[in-house]
Enzyme design. Sequence first.
Site, mmCIF file in Angstrom:
data_model
loop_
_atom_site.group_PDB
_atom_site.id
_atom_site.type_symbol
_atom_site.label_atom_id
_atom_site.label_comp_id
_atom_site.label_asym_id
_atom_site.label_seq_id
_atom_site.Cartn_x
_atom_site.Cartn_y
_atom_site.Cartn_z
ATOM 1 C CG ASP A 172 -5.930 -8.303 -5.147
ATOM 2 O OD1 ASP A 172 -4.764 -8.683 -4.958
ATOM 3 O OD2 ASP A 172 -6.920 -8.843 -4.613
ATOM 4 C CG HIS A 176 1.814 -11.716 -8.347
ATOM 5 N ND1 HIS A 176 2.559 -12.831 -8.045
ATOM 6 C CD2 HIS A 176 0.643 -11.853 -7.707
ATOM 7 C CE1 HIS A 176 1.837 -13.617 -7.275
ATOM 8 N NE2 HIS A 176 0.678 -13.067 -7.047
#
Length: 431
Positions: free
Chosen positions: A366, A308
């Site tokens: 996700d 991320h």
Amino acid sequence: MAKHTVTVTDNATGKSVEFPVREGTHGPGAVDIKTLYQEFGLFTYDPGFTSTGSCRSDITFIDGDEGVLLYRGYPIDQLAEKSSFLEVSYLLMNGELPGKQELEAFTGSITRHTMVNESLKNFFNGFHYNAHPMAMLTAVVGSLSAFYHDSIDINDPESRELCAHRIIAKMPTIAAAAFKHMVGEPFVYPRSHLSYSGNLLNMLFSRPSEDYEINPVAEKAMDQLLILHADHEQNASTSTVRLAGSTGTNPFAAVSAGCAALWGPAHGGANEAVLRMLEEIGDVKNVAKYIEKAKDKDDPFRLMGFGHRVYKNYDPRATIIRKTCHEVLNAMDMADDPQLELAMKLEEIALKDDYFIEKKLYPNVDFYSGIIYKALGIPTQFFTLMFALGRTPGWVAQWMEMVGDKEQRIGRPRQVYTGAAKRDYTPLDQR
Ligand code: SDX
């Protein structure tokens, strides 16, 4: 306390200028360099905006090192456990949790706007049955402006709020219509007596031929997934909505641009990519091979659902979703789902691997969400569309904040030009 400034010195000219630092409530302040070009004739250079703030915002705060996510100051784990998606939508747009009457009025407004113009159904007939759902969503959301373009005044707060309610209300109806088009079943109209998430499940899965009973576990899990995706500071799709909106375009077009940006596998398309990756890995015995592929600079393969830009620690949403994943699969008698097992093994091995530890690559939102969507009966190619449904209140809240921010102007980044030096045209017979 002395004003916090940062001094920039150009060692080519010896000129020094002090720039003010704008402090926030939490997190890093920002050096206000609005006058840098005027002072030095130089731009900043920050591809991917790793150190650049595009705006000031009161909506969401992320602490990537501490794994903190706050919506209007409220921690995501408390909202996921105690709130509802519509209450969180109200919070993101208005800045405060609604009282009982405010929540009833907001819920009533959203409920009244869930229908779409009947002629909108014709749009779906233009798509082949296997059109990607994000292609359909991006197109149809943008086309909503065709029905309201003469009634939108983005400079009027009430008109902005009406647009925001229409978008939040109609996204599930459009999403479900895309699903029904794909499976070749009749569209299901929204039902005003159902909850937001219950209505979504009903429009997705009910059929005229039989009664459909909404599973309360699925309804709660869906609502929580929508909460967890609702906003996330200036991520790529939200920044796209803001940039598009900064031109004065209508919010339906700006949200459609956000859908297009979210579709990418590096962003909201990752949840679909995670399931395809798990399908490709196939069996736990292949995990080590794929971990090596993810580490190989010459191999384009990445561990989807890991890493991320901001979280250099566990994504707090992944922690919550991981727990919900087990609850949903147990409730659906799917606790021994092979893909969940594979995902857990992949996570376990990756988190012990020096490469992932050194680069601070942890599972993100996700990584597990797709497994829950699959358990709820949603096909893989629809996962990103579910992400878009969740992100919609964040997109509209950020759009409203941008339009109402006196400091905001049309977004128009500069560049460092590295192309050909100025030259004259060469006639064809001399080339
Ligand atoms: C979302 O911004 C948001 O807030 C997004 C989001 C939201 O709610 O809106 O949180 C939603 O988009 C989550 C992210 C979903 N994407 C994925 O899961 C795709 C896989 N992840 C990566 O592509 C990547 O981690 C990003 C895109 C998420 C972040 O990319 P960055 O910050 O630009 O980091 P990077 O690509 O520069 O990677 C840093 C290093 C690189 O190695 P080096 O060049 O330094 O040697 O880490 C490596 C990368 O190669 N790396 C990975 C990896 N992610 C980064 N290596 C293997 N597998 C990965 N998943």
